[in-house]
Structures are given as C-alpha cells and as structure tokens.
Design a protein around this motif. Sequence first.
Motif, PDB file in Angstrom:
ATOM      1  N   VAL A 177     -26.482 -16.228  31.211  1.00  0.00           N
ATOM      2  CA  VAL A 177     -25.060 -16.523  31.078  1.00  0.00           C
ATOM      3  C   VAL A 177     -24.711 -16.556  29.605  1.00  0.00           C
ATOM      4  N   TYR A 178     -23.670 -15.829  29.233  1.00  0.00           N
ATOM      5  CA  TYR A 178     -23.178 -15.832  27.849  1.00  0.00           C
ATOM      6  C   TYR A 178     -21.815 -16.512  27.844  1.00  0.00           C
ATOM      7  N   THR A 179     -21.672 -17.532  27.021  1.00  0.00           N
ATOM      8  CA  THR A 179     -20.409 -18.258  26.921  1.00  0.00           C
ATOM      9  C   THR A 179     -19.779 -18.007  25.558  1.00  0.00           C
ATOM     10  N   MET A 180     -18.527 -17.539  25.558  1.00  0.00           N
ATOM     11  CA  MET A 180     -17.808 -17.346  24.294  1.00  0.00           C
ATOM     12  C   MET A 180     -17.199 -18.680  23.899  1.00  0.00           C
ATOM     13  N   LYS A 181     -17.499 -19.111  22.690  1.00  0.00           N
ATOM     14  CA  LYS A 181     -16.977 -20.406  22.218  1.00  0.00           C
ATOM     15  C   LYS A 181     -16.101 -20.204  21.006  1.00  0.00           C
ATOM     16  N   SER A 209     -10.666 -17.416  31.200  1.00  0.00           N
ATOM     17  CA  SER A 209     -11.985 -17.380  31.813  1.00  0.00           C
ATOM     18  C   SER A 209     -12.201 -15.995  32.409  1.00  0.00           C
ATOM     19  N   ILE A 210     -13.306 -15.355  32.038  1.00  0.00           N
ATOM     20  CA  ILE A 210     -13.652 -14.042  32.566  1.00  0.00           C
ATOM     21  C   ILE A 210     -15.009 -14.165  33.239  1.00  0.00           C
ATOM     22  N   LYS A 211     -15.121 -13.634  34.458  1.00  0.00           N
ATOM     23  CA  LYS A 211     -16.390 -13.642  35.177  1.00  0.00           C
ATOM     24  C   LYS A 211     -16.701 -12.233  35.642  1.00  0.00           C
ATOM     25  N   ALA A 212     -17.966 -11.868  35.536  1.00  0.00           N
ATOM     26  CA  ALA A 212     -18.435 -10.575  36.037  1.00  0.00           C
ATOM     27  C   ALA A 212     -19.817 -10.793  36.626  1.00  0.00           C
ATOM     28  N   SER A 213     -20.067 -10.181  37.763  1.00  0.00           N
ATOM     29  CA  SER A 213     -21.401 -10.285  38.363  1.00  0.00           C
ATOM     30  C   SER A 213     -21.747  -8.989  39.076  1.00  0.00           C
ATOM     31  N   ILE A 237      -6.391 -17.553  33.801  1.00  0.00           N
ATOM     32  CA  ILE A 237      -5.776 -18.199  32.644  1.00  0.00           C
ATOM     33  C   ILE A 237      -5.099 -19.466  33.151  1.00  0.00           C
ATOM     34  N   ASP A 238      -5.207 -20.546  32.374  1.00  0.00           N
ATOM     35  CA  ASP A 238      -4.515 -21.764  32.787  1.00  0.00           C
ATOM     36  C   ASP A 238      -3.829 -22.409  31.595  1.00  0.00           C
ATOM     37  N   ARG A 239      -2.880 -23.265  31.919  1.00  0.00           N
ATOM     38  CA  ARG A 239      -2.084 -23.956  30.888  1.00  0.00           C
ATOM     39  C   ARG A 239      -1.883 -25.394  31.334  1.00  0.00           C
ATOM     40  N   ASP A 240      -2.186 -26.338  30.441  1.00  0.00           N
ATOM     41  CA  ASP A 240      -2.042 -27.761  30.746  1.00  0.00           C
ATOM     42  C   ASP A 240      -0.572 -28.143  30.925  1.00  0.00           C
ATOM     43  N   ILE A 241      -0.318 -28.933  31.956  1.00  0.00           N
ATOM     44  CA  ILE A 241       1.002 -29.508  32.180  1.00  0.00           C
ATOM     45  C   ILE A 241       1.012 -30.943  31.664  1.00  0.00           C
ATOM     46  N   ASN A 242      -0.077 -31.680  31.966  1.00  0.00           N
ATOM     47  CA  ASN A 242      -0.289 -33.005  31.380  1.00  0.00           C
ATOM     48  C   ASN A 242      -1.802 -33.206  31.242  1.00  0.00           C
ATOM     49  N   ASP A 243      -2.257 -34.459  31.085  1.00  0.00           N
ATOM     50  CA  ASP A 243      -3.685 -34.719  30.846  1.00  0.00           C
ATOM     51  C   ASP A 243      -4.591 -34.185  31.951  1.00  0.00           C
TER      52      ASP A 243
END
Length: 185
Positions: A181-185, A2-6, A27-33
């Motif tokens: 807002v621009y979202t990269m998908k 996730s990148i944010k700029a304002s 940056i995040d990483r799932d540990i469980n659900d």
Amino acid sequence: HSIKASTDYGRADGSTNKKRYALGYKIDRDINDRLYGYANADYFSDDFGAFKQGYFLGTGLGYEVLTEVPVTWRLEAGVGYRSQKARLALNNPTGLPSSEENEIAGRLFSDFDYALNDNVSLYNDTEVLYSASDTFITNETGLTSQLWENLAMRASFRVENHSDVPLGRKKTDTISRIGIVYTMK
C-alpha cells in the motif's frame, strides 16, 4: 481526496479463475467537526464474476462516530446512479444476450479502524449498494503493517455478495490478498 485501485489475478489447477480490477475516487468536505459531505465514483471490470463490468456515481453524507485514536469509525449514507452488465447465464438456456441495468441506487458504508500500535493497524470496511435489480454487499477485513515512510504491507480477506445473479452464477465470492500500500501524504 481518496483514490483506490486494485487488481486481482488468480490461478487454480493450471487455469486462470480470477481476473478483476477496480478503480475508485472519493472527495469529501467537512461540514462540522464530525459531519461531512462526499462524492464518489467507482468502476470495476471482472472476467469471471456474475457481472462483467459496472460503475457507481454517488453523493451523500458521512458522520465520524468515533474520532479518538486508536479507534476511529465513520459511517456514510448516500444515493447515486449505478450501472452494471450481467454475465451470460451458464449454458445460456434462453439464448438472450447479457443484460445491463442502469438505475438509482442507495449506498451505506462503514469504515472502522483500530491502531494496534504506531506501525500496525486493523480495519474493517463494509459497503452496501442497494438497487431494484440487485443488492451488492462487501465486507473486507485487513491488517496493515507500516514498512517505511509511505509504504505498508497489507493482508486482507474480502467477501462479496450479490442478491440477484444470472442463472448458474455464484452469488458470493471471497478474495484473500497480500499487497503493498502506498499512501500519498
């Protein structure tokens, strides 16, 4: 990722009264659900606020409290390193230079989203950065409307509060925004 700029720029009565920019990466990483680990880095520069510039580097755990659309809610808690440089006190009665604080800080974050329909959503983000020299609390509420594909329009209201600021500086600041807002998908 996730990148944010304002960027915030404001004028009143013919004078510039707000000039600020902020950058953030997480940056995040799932540990469980529902549980995940994250690392984040945030930087700001502010020409008019109580603090000239600062950054936070941290890590922690997040938990997805509500996961079923239309309502999602995530909570995060972590620890990190915080640095911020205070602006000189108005009239600088002590003659001292501005101070810089470098310290360990705790971070709490709440990310609440409500999809009103397929194209319009409401959000409320609250963040608390606690350290020995200052507690910084932000709350931002906004409405996002999808324009097309990756572009959306957003209107928001943000309140920022520092617990400890230089003499003569305001503890609380508010920001109203309308933007794309621009979202990269």
